[in-house]
Design an enzyme around this catalytic site. Sequence first.
Site, mmCIF file in Angstrom:
data_model
loop_
_atom_site.group_PDB
_atom_site.id
_atom_site.type_symbol
_atom_site.label_atom_id
_atom_site.label_comp_id
_atom_site.label_asym_id
_atom_site.label_seq_id
_atom_site.Cartn_x
_atom_site.Cartn_y
_atom_site.Cartn_z
ATOM 1 N N ASP A 43 24.694 37.227 37.697
ATOM 2 C CA ASP A 43 25.653 38.036 38.531
ATOM 3 C C ASP A 43 26.175 38.833 37.216
ATOM 4 O O ASP A 43 26.617 38.349 36.194
ATOM 5 C CB ASP A 43 26.592 37.243 39.149
ATOM 6 C CG ASP A 43 27.653 38.178 39.924
ATOM 7 O OD1 ASP A 43 27.809 37.694 40.960
ATOM 8 O OD2 ASP A 43 27.853 39.141 39.482
ATOM 9 N N ASP A 141 23.792 43.590 42.091
ATOM 10 C CA ASP A 141 24.022 43.114 40.761
ATOM 11 C C ASP A 141 23.733 41.679 40.650
ATOM 12 O O ASP A 141 24.194 40.988 39.789
ATOM 13 C CB ASP A 141 25.501 43.329 40.263
ATOM 14 C CG ASP A 141 26.557 42.151 40.912
ATOM 15 O OD1 ASP A 141 26.368 41.907 41.987
ATOM 16 O OD2 ASP A 141 27.480 42.156 40.344
ATOM 17 N N GLU A 142 23.087 40.992 41.799
ATOM 18 C CA GLU A 142 22.909 39.367 41.411
ATOM 19 C C GLU A 142 21.298 39.182 42.141
ATOM 20 O O GLU A 142 20.854 39.714 42.919
ATOM 21 C CB GLU A 142 24.162 38.713 42.086
ATOM 22 C CG GLU A 142 24.178 38.514 43.613
ATOM 23 C CD GLU A 142 25.629 37.974 43.956
ATOM 24 O OE1 GLU A 142 25.408 36.841 44.186
ATOM 25 O OE2 GLU A 142 26.351 38.594 43.859
HETATM 26 P P1 DGT Z 1 32.445 39.990 38.649
HETATM 27 O O1 DGT Z 1 31.019 39.622 38.988
HETATM 28 O O2 DGT Z 1 33.638 39.131 39.124
HETATM 29 O O3 DGT Z 1 32.507 40.092 37.037
HETATM 30 O O4 DGT Z 1 32.941 41.412 39.365
HETATM 31 P P2 DGT Z 1 31.904 42.549 39.814
HETATM 32 O O5 DGT Z 1 32.582 43.742 39.911
HETATM 33 O O6 DGT Z 1 30.529 42.436 39.465
HETATM 34 O O7 DGT Z 1 31.891 41.804 41.330
HETATM 35 P P3 DGT Z 1 30.944 41.420 42.640
HETATM 36 O O8 DGT Z 1 29.664 40.715 41.591
HETATM 37 O O9 DGT Z 1 31.545 40.705 43.589
HETATM 38 O O10 DGT Z 1 30.384 42.817 43.171
HETATM 39 C C1 DGT Z 1 29.439 43.607 42.572
HETATM 40 C C2 DGT Z 1 29.582 45.133 42.793
HETATM 41 O O11 DGT Z 1 29.801 45.298 43.919
HETATM 42 C C3 DGT Z 1 31.283 45.564 42.262
HETATM 43 O O12 DGT Z 1 31.067 46.135 40.849
HETATM 44 C C4 DGT Z 1 31.340 46.541 43.064
HETATM 45 C C5 DGT Z 1 30.738 46.300 44.338
HETATM 46 N N1 DGT Z 1 31.605 45.719 45.191
HETATM 47 C C6 DGT Z 1 32.137 44.250 45.521
HETATM 48 N N2 DGT Z 1 33.124 44.017 46.373
HETATM 49 C C7 DGT Z 1 32.999 45.353 47.010
HETATM 50 C C8 DGT Z 1 33.824 45.750 48.062
HETATM 51 O O13 DGT Z 1 34.607 44.851 48.744
HETATM 52 N N3 DGT Z 1 33.683 47.005 48.659
HETATM 53 C C9 DGT Z 1 32.922 47.984 47.862
HETATM 54 N N4 DGT Z 1 32.942 49.173 48.378
HETATM 55 N N5 DGT Z 1 32.212 47.665 46.622
HETATM 56 C C10 DGT Z 1 32.332 46.109 46.303
HETATM 57 CA CA CA Z 2 29.305 40.814 39.637
HETATM 58 CA CA CA Z 3 27.925 39.985 42.724
#
Ligand code: DGT
Ligand code: CA
Ligand code: CA
Length: 392
Positions: A43, A141-142
Amino acid sequence: MIYPKHASNSTYLQKNLYPPTTLYSQNVIIFIMQSPRIIIHMDMDYFFAQCEEKEHPEIKGKPVVICVYSGRSKDSGAVSTSNYEARKFGIKAGIPISQAKKLKPDAIFLPVNMKLYKSVSLEVMGILRGYCDAFEQKSIDEAFCDITGQVIDFDDARMYGIMIKKEILEKVGLTCSIGVAPSKLLAKIASDFQKPDGLTVVKPGDVMDFLAPLKITNLVGVGKKTEQRLNEMNVRTIGDMSGLSMDVLIREFGKAKGEWLKQASQGIDDSPLEEHEGTGQIGRIATLKEDTDDLSIINEVINSLSEDIHRKLGERKVGFKSIAFIAIATDFKTRAKSHTLAVPAKDLDTIKSNAHELAKEFLAENPVILRRVGVRVANLTEEKGQMTLGEF
Ligand code: DGT
Ligand code: CA
Ligand code: CA
């Protein structure tokens, strides 16, 4: 680590069996032992925000907030994600942009640039795919990666995980978190265990020690309603849940879900990897050292990508009938130029020379500056009994 790759494990996975280690000696196949599967879940860390940091190095270290603007008024819309600096101020996915601006007015607020994230994702997934027997991308991203045939044991798998993280960091410039475990369920939990830039290995013998203290919501499939009902039954951790009998869980949640909860609480999960795409093509993409339209620099990268593809064709024992040059320009738009061969091929020279020719034609037709380039072969053909150009 074992190179080159052995035969695909997909038949075993489809039957939910663990792939046995096999020795091939003429016509005799000797089964040595039933080994557990070794699955990776990768991820990317704060993905959209990290892509922006890479793109605009001057914002690194500052709180960065990626916004989905609804367009109704200046600040209406929601936060898509944020980097870890912004999360310290309580800015996280889903909250209104206006609220985020109150929490940290001088944070960097950027609109979603999906083209950028998709092209980065393509590159990361291409690297990861090259490491595994079976591959399943779950989101932008995963992804899951079955590496059972690539490593000797879980200690070896840890080294393998380090190698993958290193290659993604060196080639794409981003960090990710990786979980290594005997199942998808556990690998996913493990990748989330030490974020960001984490690597967590759960060996078969350590499964219960790892799971027991975790909250039940760590299990994908335990949502708000299930959590609430389990809390009412005084169940908070996965360990608590594993203490309940199957009968009690079935009575509360029905047969299918009850059985699943019981098994999941013990870390039992035989679900196979599901490859959505990519079986009919092999592609590699890399970032150029600098943005350029210089063919000699581009051709050098093409050569190294072609070697990767050539190796992969050999492992899968297939040839190809069509080949494409992939170009991602400084506007992040992905373009491709492809060519179909008269006869299937599999040799390195054919890959290189066709890709060089396609790149030359592409640049003549498209006056753009490139930042990533790729090579992709498709229309894969079984090698068996087929003459290829390379064999003439
Ligand atoms: P992490 O994995 O906790 O370090 O943080 P992220 O930002 O990679 O979070 P993740 O893996 O849940 O989500 C990957 C990408 O998907 C993130 O950068 C933005 C997008 N994303 C996640 N949740 C949402 C959402 O609720 N709405 C929208 N529009 N995009 C989202
Ligand atoms: Ca992520
Ligand atoms: Ca993710």
